[in-house]
Every structure is written in C-alpha cells, then in structure tokens.
Design an enzyme around this catalytic site. Structure first.
Site, PDB file in Angstrom:
ATOM      1  N   SER A 194       0.862  -1.179   0.000  1.00  0.00           N
ATOM      2  CA  SER A 194       0.000   0.000   0.000  1.00  0.00           C
ATOM      3  C   SER A 194       0.893   1.222   0.000  1.00  0.00           C
ATOM      4  O   SER A 194       2.071   1.142   0.391  1.00  0.00           O
ATOM      5  CB  SER A 194      -0.848  -0.013   1.278  1.00  0.00           C
ATOM      6  OG  SER A 194      -1.421   1.258   1.520  1.00  0.00           O
TER       7      SER A 194
ATOM      8  N   TYR B 134      -2.354  -0.860  10.443  1.00  0.00           N
ATOM      9  CA  TYR B 134      -2.254  -1.038   8.985  1.00  0.00           C
ATOM     10  C   TYR B 134      -0.913  -0.515   8.468  1.00  0.00           C
ATOM     11  O   TYR B 134      -0.221  -1.197   7.704  1.00  0.00           O
ATOM     12  CB  TYR B 134      -3.421  -0.292   8.331  1.00  0.00           C
ATOM     13  CG  TYR B 134      -3.599  -0.542   6.855  1.00  0.00           C
ATOM     14  CD1 TYR B 134      -4.297  -1.649   6.386  1.00  0.00           C
ATOM     15  CD2 TYR B 134      -3.093   0.350   5.911  1.00  0.00           C
ATOM     16  CE1 TYR B 134      -4.489  -1.867   5.025  1.00  0.00           C
ATOM     17  CE2 TYR B 134      -3.281   0.142   4.547  1.00  0.00           C
ATOM     18  CZ  TYR B 134      -3.979  -0.961   4.109  1.00  0.00           C
ATOM     19  OH  TYR B 134      -4.171  -1.178   2.761  1.00  0.00           O
TER      20      TYR B 134
END
Ligand code: NAD
Length: 261
Positions: free
Chosen positions: A143, A156
């Site tokens: 990501s 995350y």
C-alpha cells in the site's frame, strides 16, 4: 505473454483487488486458487466463472489468514492438486481506523496477522517448491501506507511497512533461485475495503462522507482519481512476466502520485 502451465494462489481474492488479480492471471492461462471469506454461494459462483470464462482450473481455499496451519495446508493442497505453486500473491488484508489510545488490541493483532504474518507463512510454505523448480513470482499487495503514514491507521501502516521489509528479505533469499519477490503499493482503490472505512473515518475526523472522500481519500492522490482494480491486476501480470525477471525486492507505487509528495 502467457502464464499457461503456471499455478497461482491469490489470497483474499473473493473480492476487490484480489479477485481482479485472480481473473487477470486466469485470463493469461494460469490455474488459480482463490481464497477469502464471504458468502459460500457467491464464492462458488466466482470460482466457477473463472474456470468457465478462461478455461483454466480454478479452486477455492477457505484458509483463514489468521491461522498458520490453515495457510500451510492451503499451499500444500495447491501443490498436491495443481502440481506446483509458481505465482503467490499475498493480497488478503483488513483495515481498522482509530486513534492509538483507543485502538482495540484484537484489531491490532488481526491486522498484523492477516496483512503481514500470513505472507510469512505462505512464503515459508511455497519457497521450497519454488527453489526446487528454480522459478517463482511472489507479489505482496502492500500500500502507499508501506511508504508513508496516515493518522489513525497504526496497525495497517505498521503491517504494510513490515510487508515491505519481508519482501526485500525474501527477494534476497530467492534471488539465485529464479524467484522474484515484489510489493505493489496502491493508493486508494475503490473496493469494499475503502468503502467500509468511510464510516469510521467520518467518526474519527468528524466529517461527512463527501468530506472523507474529497478531503481524506482523494486529498492524498494528486491525480484526484481512484486507482482501479484492473490497473493493479495489470501491474501484477507484468511482474509475473519474463520481462520483469530482474525486478525483485521492489516496492512499486500505483498511487496517482501520492507518495511523490
Ligand atoms: P477487500 O475487502 O475487497 O478484499 C479483502 C480480501 O481479503 C477479501 O477477499 C477478504 O475475504 C479477504 N480476507 C479478509 N480477512 C481474511 C482472512 N482472515 N482470511 C482470508 N481472507 C481474508 O479489500 P481490497 O481493497 O481488495 O484489499 C486487498 C488488498 O489491497 C489488502 O491487502 C489491502 O490492504 C490492499 N490495499 C487496498 C487499497 C484500497 O484502496 N482498496 C489500497 C492499498 C492497498
């Protein structure tokens, strides 16, 4: 470019980016194991449509990416049923948005397990076969959050930064065995994962839905457009090709310029 005779596992492919990657590999002739949670009938429909649309073998593994034993079985079963695992896409992931002091411990543990530790377990199980056959392609869906942080996404961001480190380490260990290991790092892609975090972000930042989309999500993306699942899948297909044989240990952004800032 063909992936005929190659066998792929795509974790977290019952939805979103993973499903697009599984279909893109199948379109190039690879047999695929799809994996993930969800409604059994809907998953069976997706599995059957991959087999029918592309004339490949398509299997489903219900392995839970929080359970090391199930992850290992998924890889070994794929090797037994298909003959090998040549393409491994670690894509399963979840998100949770909260200030650190309120971050639920079980959410931290689940995010680290699914988004990071599961990739260690799949690679651990798939590496011996890939090393023996001297060919492998491992792609980890990281990501933009593997490169930069945002507030309220402690678990995350930590998991995705860790996945970048695992990628580099596995790339070095696989380098002389014809195995490449890379990350693809999308910015915001319009999938259920993004849609579902909007209410929490609305609460955490006291914003409306429209404000979250324009001031939080697309604010980070200079192109002011969401990335599409097909664009991420096309990048993965390229990384699986012979043209990408010397790309390894890389973390490739596909984020509309987000991490250039
Ligand atoms: P999604 O919610 O559409 O898909 C997630 C997939 O993971 C689903 O198939 C789900 O069933 C599976 N999954 C969740 N928990 C699981 C578990 N315990 N065991 C097995 N499978 C499990 O999300 P998405 O947006 O397609 O995300 C896919 C990947 O892309 C994730 O790793 C995510 O972090 C990453 N990513 C997404 C975006 C985005 O904007 N959507 C951006 C950057 C990175």
């Amino acid at each position: 470019m063909t992936l005929k005779s190659r066998n792929a596992i795509v974790t977290g492919s019952t939805s979103g980016i993973g499903l697009a990657i599984a279909r893109a590999f199948a379109a190039k002739g690879a047999n695929v194991v799809i994996n993930g949670l969800g409604d059994a009938d809907a998953i069976e429909k997706e599995r059957a449509s991959i087999a029918k649309d592309f004339g490949v073998t398509s299997l489903y593994s219900p392995a839970n990416m929080m359970k090391p034993g199930e992850i290992e079985n998924m890889v070994h079963e794929a090797e037994a049923k298909l003959g090998s695992v040549d393409l491994l896409i670690n894509n399963a992931g979840i998100q949770f948005v909260s200030p650190i002091e309120d971050f639920p411990i079980d959410k931290w543990d689940a995010i680290i397990s699914i988004n990071l530790t599961a990739a260690f377990h799949t690679i651990r199980a798939a590496f011996p076969g890939m090393k023996k056959r001297k060919w492998g392609r491992i792609i980890n869906t990281a990501s933009a959050h593997s490169k930069v942080a945002s507030p309220y996404k402690a678990a995350y961001v930590s998991a995705k930064h860790g996945l970048d480190g695992l990628t580099k380490t596995a790339a070095l260990e696989g380098a002389t065995f014809g195995i490449t290991v890379n990350c693809v790092s999308p910015g915001y892609v319009w999938t259920p994962l993004v849609e579902h975090q909007i209410p929490d972000t609305m609460a955490a930042r006291h914003m409306t839905k429209e404000e979250v989309i324009s001031n939080v999500l697309l604010a980070a993306q200079p192109t002011k457009q969401f990335v599409t699942v097909d664009q991420v899948a096309a990048l993965c297909v390229f990384l699986a090709s012979d043209a990408a044989a010397q790309i390894t240990g890389a973390n490739i952004s596909i984020d509309g310029g987000w991490t250039a800032e």
